[in-house]
Motif scaffolding. Sequence first.
Motif, PDB file in Angstrom:
ATOM      1  N   VAL A   1      -4.990  28.352 -12.750  1.00 12.73           N
ATOM      2  CA  VAL A   1      -6.162  27.553 -13.080  1.00 12.73           C
ATOM      3  C   VAL A   1      -6.176  27.045 -14.520  1.00 12.73           C
ATOM      4  O   VAL A   1      -6.584  25.912 -14.782  1.00 12.73           O
TER       5      VAL A   1
ATOM      6  N   ARG B   1      -7.507  22.580 -12.801  1.00 10.22           N
ATOM      7  CA  ARG B   1      -8.277  22.840 -11.581  1.00 10.22           C
ATOM      8  C   ARG B   1      -7.809  21.962 -10.420  1.00 10.22           C
ATOM      9  O   ARG B   1      -7.612  22.433  -9.304  1.00 10.22           O
TER      10      ARG B   1
ATOM     11  N   VAL C   1     -11.120  28.620  -7.273  1.00 10.37           N
ATOM     12  CA  VAL C   1     -11.012  27.546  -8.262  1.00 10.37           C
ATOM     13  C   VAL C   1     -12.163  26.552  -8.135  1.00 10.37           C
ATOM     14  O   VAL C   1     -12.703  26.081  -9.146  1.00 10.37           O
TER      15      VAL C   1
ATOM     16  N   TYR D   1     -14.691  25.022 -10.890  1.00  7.42           N
ATOM     17  CA  TYR D   1     -14.770  23.578 -11.165  1.00  7.42           C
ATOM     18  C   TYR D   1     -16.186  23.029 -10.983  1.00  7.42           C
ATOM     19  O   TYR D   1     -16.638  22.196 -11.781  1.00  7.42           O
TER      20      TYR D   1
END
Length: 500
Positions: free
Chosen positions: A372, A377, A421, A425
Motif C-alpha cells: 500500500v 493504493r 486497501v 483509500y
Amino acid sequence: MEERPFVNSTEPQQVEDGGESPRYTIDEALVSMGFGNYQILVLVYAGMGWVSEAMEMMLLSFVGPAVQSAWSLSPREESLITSVVFAGMLVGAYSWGIVSDIYGRRKGFFITATITSIAGFLSVFAPNYISLLILRCLVGVGLGGGPVLASWFLEFIPAPERGTWMVIFSAFWTIGTILEASLAWMVMPKLGWRWLLALSSFPSFLLLLFYQFTPESPRYLILQGRTSDAAIILEKIARRNRTNLPPGVLVSSDTCDFEKQRIPLEDAHLLSPTQTKVETSQATKFNMVGLSPLLKLLSRELIVSTLLLWVVFFGNAFSYYGLVLLTSELTGTSSCTSTDLHLKEHEDFHFRYVFISSFAELPGLALAAVMVDKIGRKLSMSSLFFLGATFLFPLAFYRIDGLTTSLLFGARICITSTFTVVCIYAPEIYPTSIRTTGFGVASSIGRIGGMLCPLVAVALVKGCHQTAAIVLFEIVFFVSGICVVFFPFETKGQDLPETM
C-alpha cells in the motif's frame, strides 16, 4: 510545562523583528512528531471497536443455525437473522457518518458503541423470533459506526505512514474473527447460543468504559474553528511521544493554501476567534438544512470518485462473503453430492473449519501492508482484483479438492487485501468536513453487496450451479478492478484534505 500561545485567527502573528512568526499545519505537526505512544493508545481503542464489529458479524455464522434448530425456523427465517443485521448497518453507516461530521468523532462512536453493546446484550434474553430480529437489527445500526472509528484513527496518523498503520488497524478485524470462532468453538457445544451472544457483546462495553479518555480528532476541531483545542491535543501528543511540535502557530492547511495562491483573507483578518466560531457554527447549520452531505459527495469535484468507490465497495463485500460461501460449498462435503451421514460430519466439522479458514486473512493483511505505501493504493487494489480473478478462473472448468482449496485460499487473500486497501483509500479522498459521511455511505453500499450475495450466490450454489456462481464472482472481481483503474487520483503520501 508552560503552554505556548495559540490563536484561532488566520492573521499573521508579528515577531519582534517585524516579520511573521512561522506556521505549521496538522499534517506538518504529525509528520514532525511521528507515530508514537499516543497513537498506539488511539490504535488500541479504535481496534477494539473493529474487534467488536468483527465478532458481531462472525457470530451470525453460528447463531443462525443454532436458533433455527432451537425454534424450528424455516431456512428463510434463518437467513433473515443475518439480513436484518446488514439492513441495520446500511442505515447506521450513513447516519453515524453524518453525526460524526457535524457533532464530532467522539460523539459518533460513543452513540454507536452504546447501541451495539446494549442491543447485543439484550439479544441474549430475546423471548421469541420477532424480538431477536428487532434487537439484531439495532445491533446492525450500531455496527454501522465502524467507519467513524476508522476515520478517527486515520486522522491521527502521519501521511508517510498512513497506509501501513491502517493495515495494522485492519488486522483487528481478523483478530475479532479468530476470537469469535474460538469463542464459538468453546462455548456453543456446552452453553449454547445465548452465552455466545453475551460474551460477544463484551468488547463494545469496553469501548464505553474507556470512552472518557479518548481525544477528539484535531482535524475536526480545526475545521470547526477550535484551533486552540486542536493545538492542546497536539501538545499532548508531543508530550506522550516525547517529541516537539514545529515552532510557530498552528493554522488550517487551507490558510496556507490561500496564502500560496496570494489570495487575501480579508474576512478572516476582520473576525475575532469568537466570531469565527459563530460563523463556522452557522455554516454547519446551513449545511444541515440547505445542502445535504450526500449532495456534497455527488458534487462536480467528487462525483467520479464517489460513484467508482461505491462500485468497488459493493464488489468487495459481495466477493468477500461469496468466497467464504464458496470455500464451504466447493471443498470437502457439498450439499449437492452428500448423503445425510456426510452432511452430519460436515456440521461437526463447521466450528473447526471456520476457525482455521479465518487465518486465511493474515497473508492478505501482510500483502496489503507491503504494497500500500510502496506502489500506492490504486495499483495495489487493481492488481489484486485481477489476480483474484485469475485464481478463480480455473474453477469454472474443473474442481479437484486440493486445487480448489488452494485457488480459493489465494482468491481470499486477494479480496482481503483489496478490502483493506479500499478502507484506507476511501477516507483519504474526502475532506474532513464529509470524511466519515463519505466513508459511511460507501460502506453502506458495501452492505448492500453483503445482503445480495447470499440471495444470489446461495441460490446458485444450493441449486448446484457452482460454475455459474464462479463466473459471477469472476465478473465482479474484474469490474471492480477496472473501476479502480479509473479512480481520478492516488493518495499515497498525500496530506488529508480539510475542506471541499
